[in-house]
Design a protein around this motif. Structure first.
Motif, mmCIF file in Angstrom:
data_model
loop_
_atom_site.group_PDB
_atom_site.id
_atom_site.type_symbol
_atom_site.label_atom_id
_atom_site.label_comp_id
_atom_site.label_asym_id
_atom_site.label_seq_id
_atom_site.Cartn_x
_atom_site.Cartn_y
_atom_site.Cartn_z
ATOM 1 N N THR A 1 55.976 52.548 48.806
ATOM 2 C CA THR A 1 57.355 52.122 48.538
ATOM 3 C C THR A 1 58.360 52.646 49.554
ATOM 4 O O THR A 1 59.525 52.289 49.497
ATOM 5 C CB THR A 1 57.788 52.599 47.135
ATOM 6 O OG1 THR A 1 57.618 54.006 47.058
ATOM 7 C CG2 THR A 1 57.000 51.901 46.056
ATOM 8 N N LEU B 1 56.640 47.925 50.193
ATOM 9 C CA LEU B 1 56.229 47.125 49.041
ATOM 10 C C LEU B 1 56.639 45.664 49.221
ATOM 11 O O LEU B 1 55.854 44.753 49.010
ATOM 12 C CB LEU B 1 56.871 47.698 47.768
ATOM 13 C CG LEU B 1 56.667 46.907 46.508
ATOM 14 C CD1 LEU B 1 55.866 47.739 45.524
ATOM 15 C CD2 LEU B 1 57.992 46.541 45.910
ATOM 16 N N LEU C 1 50.460 48.536 46.026
ATOM 17 C CA LEU C 1 51.857 48.235 46.316
ATOM 18 C C LEU C 1 52.784 49.341 45.821
ATOM 19 O O LEU C 1 53.769 49.682 46.492
ATOM 20 C CB LEU C 1 52.245 46.895 45.688
ATOM 21 C CG LEU C 1 51.663 45.652 46.350
ATOM 22 C CD1 LEU C 1 52.014 44.413 45.546
ATOM 23 C CD2 LEU C 1 52.155 45.515 47.767
ATOM 24 N N MET C 2 52.496 49.925 44.670
ATOM 25 C CA MET C 2 53.367 50.961 44.114
ATOM 26 C C MET C 2 53.307 52.268 44.920
ATOM 27 O O MET C 2 54.265 53.022 44.942
ATOM 28 C CB MET C 2 52.990 51.241 42.652
ATOM 29 C CG MET C 2 53.335 50.102 41.725
ATOM 30 S SD MET C 2 55.094 49.774 41.765
ATOM 31 C CE MET C 2 55.113 48.013 41.743
ATOM 32 N N LEU D 1 45.617 45.944 43.495
ATOM 33 C CA LEU D 1 46.706 45.476 44.346
ATOM 34 C C LEU D 1 48.042 46.059 43.881
ATOM 35 O O LEU D 1 48.863 46.490 44.703
ATOM 36 C CB LEU D 1 46.761 43.944 44.334
ATOM 37 C CG LEU D 1 47.820 43.288 45.199
ATOM 38 C CD1 LEU D 1 47.569 43.617 46.666
ATOM 39 C CD2 LEU D 1 47.810 41.800 44.989
ATOM 40 N N THR D 2 48.248 46.111 42.564
ATOM 41 C CA THR D 2 49.484 46.673 42.022
ATOM 42 C C THR D 2 49.593 48.156 42.359
ATOM 43 O O THR D 2 50.662 48.629 42.775
ATOM 44 C CB THR D 2 49.538 46.469 40.495
ATOM 45 O OG1 THR D 2 49.430 45.071 40.217
ATOM 46 C CG2 THR D 2 50.834 46.997 39.914
ATOM 47 N N ILE D 3 48.497 48.903 42.199
ATOM 48 C CA ILE D 3 48.498 50.327 42.540
ATOM 49 C C ILE D 3 48.798 50.500 44.030
ATOM 50 O O ILE D 3 49.603 51.353 44.417
ATOM 51 C CB ILE D 3 47.154 50.974 42.159
ATOM 52 C CG1 ILE D 3 47.010 51.010 40.642
ATOM 53 C CG2 ILE D 3 47.038 52.377 42.744
ATOM 54 C CD1 ILE D 3 45.606 51.360 40.162
ATOM 55 N N THR E 1 43.774 42.602 40.645
ATOM 56 C CA THR E 1 45.221 42.639 40.430
ATOM 57 C C THR E 1 45.699 44.066 40.176
ATOM 58 O O THR E 1 46.741 44.481 40.701
ATOM 59 C CB THR E 1 45.606 41.733 39.244
ATOM 60 O OG1 THR E 1 45.126 40.414 39.489
ATOM 61 C CG2 THR E 1 47.109 41.698 39.033
ATOM 62 N N ALA E 2 44.944 44.827 39.401
ATOM 63 C CA ALA E 2 45.312 46.221 39.128
ATOM 64 C C ALA E 2 45.286 47.049 40.421
ATOM 65 O O ALA E 2 46.214 47.826 40.678
ATOM 66 C CB ALA E 2 44.369 46.819 38.088
ATOM 67 N N GLY F 1 53.981 42.753 49.918
ATOM 68 C CA GLY F 1 53.979 41.753 48.845
ATOM 69 C C GLY F 1 54.229 40.342 49.360
ATOM 70 O O GLY F 1 53.541 39.394 48.975
#
Length: 92
Positions: free
Chosen positions: A23, A40, A19-20, A15-17, A12-13, A44
């Motif tokens: 952008t 993003l 996506l961020m 994937l979040t990085i 999850t971490a 997503g």
């Protein structure tokens, strides 16, 4: 914490990085129009759709034997019939 929980947190971490970092806007062609959308959002939505499809496909399915077991459970004990040896030979 179990290994599975740690794996999910790390995934999850990451994937979040991912996506961020992505952008910036991109042109997204949908049927007849072109829309500028953030990467993003596109990534997503694709990930969410993938998880939903994976969840639906990965569910255990009811098989004929599970229906038979369910029918047997719902029948009164006196009406349950055992298979004869001849029937067992035919099935296998």
């Amino acid at each position: 914490m179990s290994g599975k929980t740690i794996f999910i947190i790390i995934l999850t971490a990451l994937l979040t990085i991912f996506l961020m970092v992505n952008t910036e806007p991109v042109d997204f062609d949908f049927l007849v129009s072109t829309v500028a959308v953030s990467k993003l959002l596109v990534i997503g939505i694709c990930i969410i759709i993938g998880f939903v499809i994976g969840f639906i496909v990965g569910r255990p399915r009811k098989t004929v034997t599970s229906y038979d077991a369910e029918i047997e459970r719902n029948q009164p004990v006196s009406t349950k019939k055992e298979l004869s040896d001849e029937d067992r030979d035919y099935i296998s």
